[in-house]
Design a protein around this motif. Structure first.
Motif, PDB file in Angstrom:
ATOM      1  N   THR A   1       0.822  -1.219   0.000  1.00 61.96           N
ATOM      2  CA  THR A   1       0.000   0.000   0.000  1.00 61.96           C
ATOM      3  C   THR A   1       0.850   1.260   0.000  1.00 61.96           C
ATOM      4  OG1 THR A   1      -0.108   0.101   2.426  1.00 61.96           O
ATOM      5  CG2 THR A   1      -1.784  -1.221   1.293  1.00 61.96           C
TER       6      THR A   1
ATOM      7  N   GLN B   1      -6.183   6.093   0.861  1.00 66.18           N
ATOM      8  CA  GLN B   1      -6.564   4.891   0.129  1.00 66.18           C
ATOM      9  C   GLN B   1      -5.932   3.620   0.692  1.00 66.18           C
ATOM     10  OE1 GLN B   1      -5.183   5.904  -3.806  1.00 66.18           O
ATOM     11  NE2 GLN B   1      -7.073   6.990  -4.356  1.00 66.18           N
ATOM     12  N   GLN B   2      -4.915   3.780   1.515  1.00 64.08           N
ATOM     13  CA  GLN B   2      -4.107   2.631   1.914  1.00 64.08           C
ATOM     14  C   GLN B   2      -4.904   1.582   2.698  1.00 64.08           C
ATOM     15  OE1 GLN B   2      -0.734   4.312   3.987  1.00 64.08           O
ATOM     16  NE2 GLN B   2       0.337   4.817   2.080  1.00 64.08           N
TER      17      GLN B   2
ATOM     18  N   TYR C   1      -7.676  -6.516   0.071  1.00 68.04           N
ATOM     19  CA  TYR C   1      -6.709  -7.552  -0.285  1.00 68.04           C
ATOM     20  C   TYR C   1      -6.811  -8.764   0.644  1.00 68.04           C
ATOM     21  CZ  TYR C   1      -2.379  -9.552  -2.083  1.00 68.04           C
ATOM     22  OH  TYR C   1      -1.452 -10.369  -2.672  1.00 68.04           O
TER      23      TYR C   1
ATOM     24  N   ALA D   1      -7.487  -0.355   0.651  1.00 69.49           N
ATOM     25  CA  ALA D   1      -6.833  -1.286  -0.273  1.00 69.49           C
ATOM     26  C   ALA D   1      -6.392  -2.554   0.453  1.00 69.49           C
ATOM     27  CB  ALA D   1      -5.646  -0.611  -0.946  1.00 69.49           C
ATOM     28  N   TRP D   2      -5.856  -2.388   1.657  1.00 69.88           N
ATOM     29  CA  TRP D   2      -5.415  -3.553   2.430  1.00 69.88           C
ATOM     30  C   TRP D   2      -6.613  -4.385   2.889  1.00 69.88           C
ATOM     31  CZ3 TRP D   2      -0.951  -5.898   2.747  1.00 69.88           C
ATOM     32  CH2 TRP D   2      -0.754  -6.865   3.737  1.00 69.88           C
TER      33      TRP D   2
ATOM     34  N   LEU E   1       0.303   4.106  -2.527  1.00 68.70           N
ATOM     35  CA  LEU E   1      -1.029   4.685  -2.611  1.00 68.70           C
ATOM     36  C   LEU E   1      -1.136   5.944  -1.751  1.00 68.70           C
ATOM     37  CD1 LEU E   1      -3.135   1.394  -2.221  1.00 68.70           C
ATOM     38  CD2 LEU E   1      -2.487   2.555  -4.352  1.00 68.70           C
TER      39      LEU E   1
ATOM     40  N   GLU F   1       0.573   1.627   5.939  1.00 67.25           N
ATOM     41  CA  GLU F   1       1.632   1.095   5.071  1.00 67.25           C
ATOM     42  C   GLU F   1       1.853  -0.383   5.393  1.00 67.25           C
ATOM     43  OE1 GLU F   1       5.116   3.518   5.411  1.00 67.25           O
ATOM     44  OE2 GLU F   1       4.279   5.077   4.118  1.00 67.25           O
TER      45      GLU F   1
END
Length: 363
Positions: free
Chosen positions: A30, A37-38, A45, A41-42, A33, A63
């Motif tokens: 991430t 957004q991080q 996933y 996104a994780w 990004l 992160e």
């Protein structure tokens, strides 16, 4: 007259090219990004495994790094994450075909995971083991983790007797961690021929570690308290060779309805498919045993198959080779084979790797 002796020219040794590395990792991070957004996104996933949340008051960014290596019979995952909480709910377990064993080795940080009221604490120097076929929840500090995902069949026949949600330490755990350290350092250099041996060695070490663990030896959980699928797993394993291992008998012996049984195994391809796969794995183990001199037809009957022809067809479809060829297979091919990430992102994903783990592409 003295004869002059000249050294003979040494024959040039044939140079064998070094085996080509077989593995390429599937990477996700991430870090590139935007901060806002991080985390989303994780979340997306890791959604096939768990639902996660950030601690209240935590910074906006998240992160995290994830690198998965697919050895065919096992996934090895390197992961770095900030503090978070996680949950694999009952609903997610019911709707997911993923019921693998998860082994976690913390390189840094700490975790606390609860299953059925029992909390397991993870920290460096320990090896955690839990089933993805059971709900769990927990929290983690900032952590760096090495994880193994093992299909339930890989630990056959001990799989149904393994204590869930345990963290072990001591000499055997240290030996396993040392071996995993070496494997992790060599992942990018492993050749195709190495993969089955790596998977087999890890499997054997895990089974030895489990069988000698006081946590495992004292884990006789009341049968009635087990989740439905675990009760079915155990009953099937104990009655695998029985000719009347049918859905009617499962429903009668376990006191469940046919509808509930079918719903529980829908993601596994159905209860009939599960029983047949267990019988095929049992037959494969017998065929691969060099000390076993039984005829193939006798092994088929012992595994619960009434027709040698049906057994041969099902066996070849499952493993990619015939029962007769299995006699000469030194290492079962389904233990390890390389799967590289495809160039198209949708072709391979961590979710797909989890769902197809342990199933050879030839089967």
């Amino acid at each position: 007259m003295e004869r002059r002796r000249f050294p003979r020219d040494a024959k040039p040794q044939e140079e064998h090219p070094a085996p080509q590395p077989a593995l390429k990792p599937l990477r996700f991070s991430t870090r590139e990004l935007k901060l806002e957004q991080q985390f989303a996104a994780w979340q997306s996933y890791v959604a096939p495994l768990v639902d996660i949340r950030r601690p209240d008051g935590s910074p906006m960014g998240f992160e995290a790094d994830h690198a998965a290596w697919n050895l065919g019979g096992m996934l090895i995952v390197q992961q770095n994450t900030p503090p978070h909480s996680y949950m694999r709910s009952e609903a997610k377990v019911r709707s997911s075909p993923i019921d693998h064993w998860h082994i976690a080795v913390l390189r840094s940080g700490r975790t606390w995971t609860e299953v059925g009221g029992h909390v397991c604490e993870g920290e460096p120097g320990k090896v955690e083991l839990r089933s993805l076929g059971h709900p769990f929840r927990g929290r983690s500090t900032d952590a760096r983790t090495l994880s193994l995902y093992l299909p339930r069949e890989l630990l056959h026949p001990a799989s149904t007797e393994i204590k869930n949600n345990i963290a072990l330490s001591g000499t055997r755990a240290k030996l396993l961690i040392d071996y995993l350290d070496g494997v992790e350092a060599k992942l990018a250099q492993l050749a195709e021929v190495d993969l089955p041996h790596v998977v087999q060695t890890i499997r054997d070490m895990v089974l030895t570690w489990i069988s000698s663990s006081p946590a495992h030896l004292s884990s006789q959980e009341p049968h009635s308290n087990l989740p439905l699928k675990e009760r079915v797993y155990r009953f099937v394993q104990q009655n695998l060779m029985s000719s009347d291992l049918t859905t009617d008998r499962l429903c009668r012996e376990l006191g469940i309805s046919r509808t509930r049984l079918y719903q529980a195994f829908e993601a596994d391809g159905g209860v009939h498919h599960y029983i047949q796969r267990r019988r095929l794995l049992s037959a494969h183990a017998a065929l691969s045993d060099t000390s076993n001199r039984q005829q193939i037809v006798d092994i088929a009957f012992a595994a619960g198959f009434s027709s040698p022809a049906h057994f041969s067809r099902a066996f070849s479809k499952e493993f990619g080779y015939s029962p007769r060829e299995a006699r000469t297979v030194a290492m079962p091919s389904y233990l390890g084979y390389s799967i590289e990430p495809a160039s198209e992102p949708e072709a391979q994903s961590f979710d797909k790797w989890l769902r197809t783990l342990g199933h050879s592409p030839r089967s």
